[in-house]
Scaffold this motif. Structure first.
Motif, short mmCIF file in Angstrom:
data_model
loop_
_atom_site.label_atom_id
_atom_site.label_comp_id
_atom_site.label_asym_id
_atom_site.label_seq_id
_atom_site.Cartn_x
_atom_site.Cartn_y
_atom_site.Cartn_z
N LEU A 285 29.26 9.33 89.94
CA LEU A 285 29.63 8.12 90.68
C LEU A 285 31.14 8.00 90.82
O LEU A 285 31.65 7.61 91.88
CB LEU A 285 29.07 6.89 89.98
CG LEU A 285 29.40 5.53 90.61
CD1 LEU A 285 28.99 5.49 92.08
CD2 LEU A 285 28.76 4.40 89.83
N LEU A 286 31.88 8.36 89.79
CA LEU A 286 33.34 8.32 89.88
C LEU A 286 33.85 9.32 90.92
O LEU A 286 34.78 9.02 91.68
CB LEU A 286 33.96 8.61 88.52
CG LEU A 286 33.72 7.54 87.44
CD1 LEU A 286 34.30 8.00 86.10
CD2 LEU A 286 34.32 6.21 87.85
N ALA A 287 33.24 10.50 90.96
CA ALA A 287 33.63 11.48 91.98
C ALA A 287 33.24 11.00 93.37
O ALA A 287 33.97 11.23 94.35
CB ALA A 287 32.96 12.82 91.67
N PHE A 288 32.11 10.31 93.48
CA PHE A 288 31.68 9.74 94.76
C PHE A 288 32.67 8.70 95.26
O PHE A 288 33.05 8.70 96.45
CB PHE A 288 30.28 9.13 94.57
CG PHE A 288 29.78 8.34 95.75
CD1 PHE A 288 29.11 8.97 96.78
CD2 PHE A 288 29.95 6.97 95.81
CE1 PHE A 288 28.64 8.24 97.88
CE2 PHE A 288 29.49 6.24 96.88
CZ PHE A 288 28.83 6.87 97.92
N LEU A 289 33.12 7.81 94.38
CA LEU A 289 34.08 6.78 94.78
C LEU A 289 35.44 7.37 95.13
O LEU A 289 36.11 6.90 96.05
CB LEU A 289 34.22 5.76 93.65
CG LEU A 289 32.97 4.95 93.31
CD1 LEU A 289 33.20 4.10 92.07
CD2 LEU A 289 32.54 4.08 94.48
N ALA A 290 35.84 8.41 94.41
CA ALA A 290 37.13 9.04 94.71
C ALA A 290 37.10 9.79 96.04
O ALA A 290 38.08 9.80 96.79
CB ALA A 290 37.51 9.98 93.56
#
Length: 327
Positions: A157-162
């Motif tokens: 999810l953090l990679a998706f938001l970034a």
């Protein structure tokens, strides 16, 4: 994710919004069997999300959704499974009252919309379904992604938001939520309320840090701990002292208490002798009792108890003999 019943019959839209009523359409509201199938879908999605995030228990279930004011965005693929449809994934959001820390370390109280759970079936990832589902939620809630908080986001999810929203710089928090810098910069004063909370109320996040704090707060046992003398207030010593902090308390002399004057007491040499003997015994107990081979013979607490008992017994015996005239 396939199910042994018709998904298109349960969910009429490509992305359906579920709340505590667990109703996706007018048809499902009138048929209890369809509601039971919706419960099965939500529970299975929650278990699949927990397995993907390696959580000990699901954080999404039909019973939790019915008892909380959260919303679940559920996406389906109508054409798959011979026209019966399959469930692609879901996104759960809800408002939470949080105490957060901004970049300067100030405590801020807010109640933002939070991403609580996000899951797309493993076989359907990297096909754009997650981005489509997330964009639908943002449009439906009329919110920007940087103004949201994220509960225990996974690395995916953090990679998706970034990647899709350039959310990289997060502000460290003491709880499980993640907030980005835009959360504090773009919100109005009415949306963020700064609160003054003592440092003791903000507990360390990790259990290791909590254990270190507990170790530091523990004091050494008697007689190794430094003596602490009780604090006397000025007002308790003299009612006329007033409230001036520069005024010293009156000096209390031994002459004002004839019974406590040790110089005139016939028992003062005996009491001083007992005190000296007890001090020597306490100093001896500071050394661990060891035999010739270096092994501990008895525990320190047992020795301290015995020595205090012997010293007290000798003091009482000496005082009794002195009062009876045997000295």
């Amino acid at each position: 994710m396939e199910f042994p019943f018709d998904i298109n019959q349960l969910f009429s839209e490509r992305i359906s919004v579920l709340d505590h009523n667990l109703v996706a359409s007018r048809q499902s509201k009138e048929r209890p069997d369809l509601v039971a199938n919706i419960v099965t879908v939500v529970d299975e999605l929650g278990r699949a999300s927990a397995r993907a995030q390696q959580l000990p228990a699901p954080i999404t279930s039909a019973s939790k959704l019915q008892s909380q004011k959260h919303q679940v965005y559920l996406m389906k693929d109508r054409e798959s499974s011979r026209g019966s449809g399959i469930v692609v994934g879901f996104l759960k959001v809800g408002y939470k009252k949080l105490f957060l820390l901004d970049r300067n370390g100030a405590h801020v109280e807010a109640e933002p919309l939070c991403v609580l759970d996000f899951y797309v079936a493993e076989t359907l990832q990297r096909h754009g379904y997650g981005l489509e589902l997330f964009k639908f939620m943002l449009q439906h809630q009329n919110v920007e992604p940087e103004l949201m908080a994220y509960d225990r986001p996974s690395t995916k999810l953090l990679a998706f938001l970034a990647k899709h929203y350039s959310l990289i710089q997060s502000v460290p928090q003491v709880n499980n939520f993640v907030a980005f810098e835009g959360f504090f910069h773009k919100r109005t004063v009415a949306q963020l309320r700064r609160v003054k909370k003592p440092d003791g109320e903000i507990k360390p996040y990790s259990s290791m840090e909590r254990e270190v704090v507990r170790q530091e707060q523990r004091s050494l046992p008697w007689p190794f701990a430094p003596p602490q003398s009780p604090q006397r207030s000025v007002s308790s010593l003299s009612p006329n002292a007033g409230s001036s902090p520069s005024r010293a308390p009156p000096c209390v002399t031994h002459s004002s208490f004839p019974r406590d004057n040790r110089e005139h007491s016939p028992q003062s040499p005996l009491i001083d002798c007992c005190r000296t003997r007890r001090s020597k015994l306490v100093r001896v107990t500071k050394r661990l009792v060891m035999d010739e081979s270096g092994q501990r013979v008895e525990s320190l607490s047992v020795w301290i108890s015995r020595l205090i008992f012997v010293s007290t017994f000798q003091l009482c015996s000496s005082l009794s003999r002195s009062q009876l005239g045997f000295n």
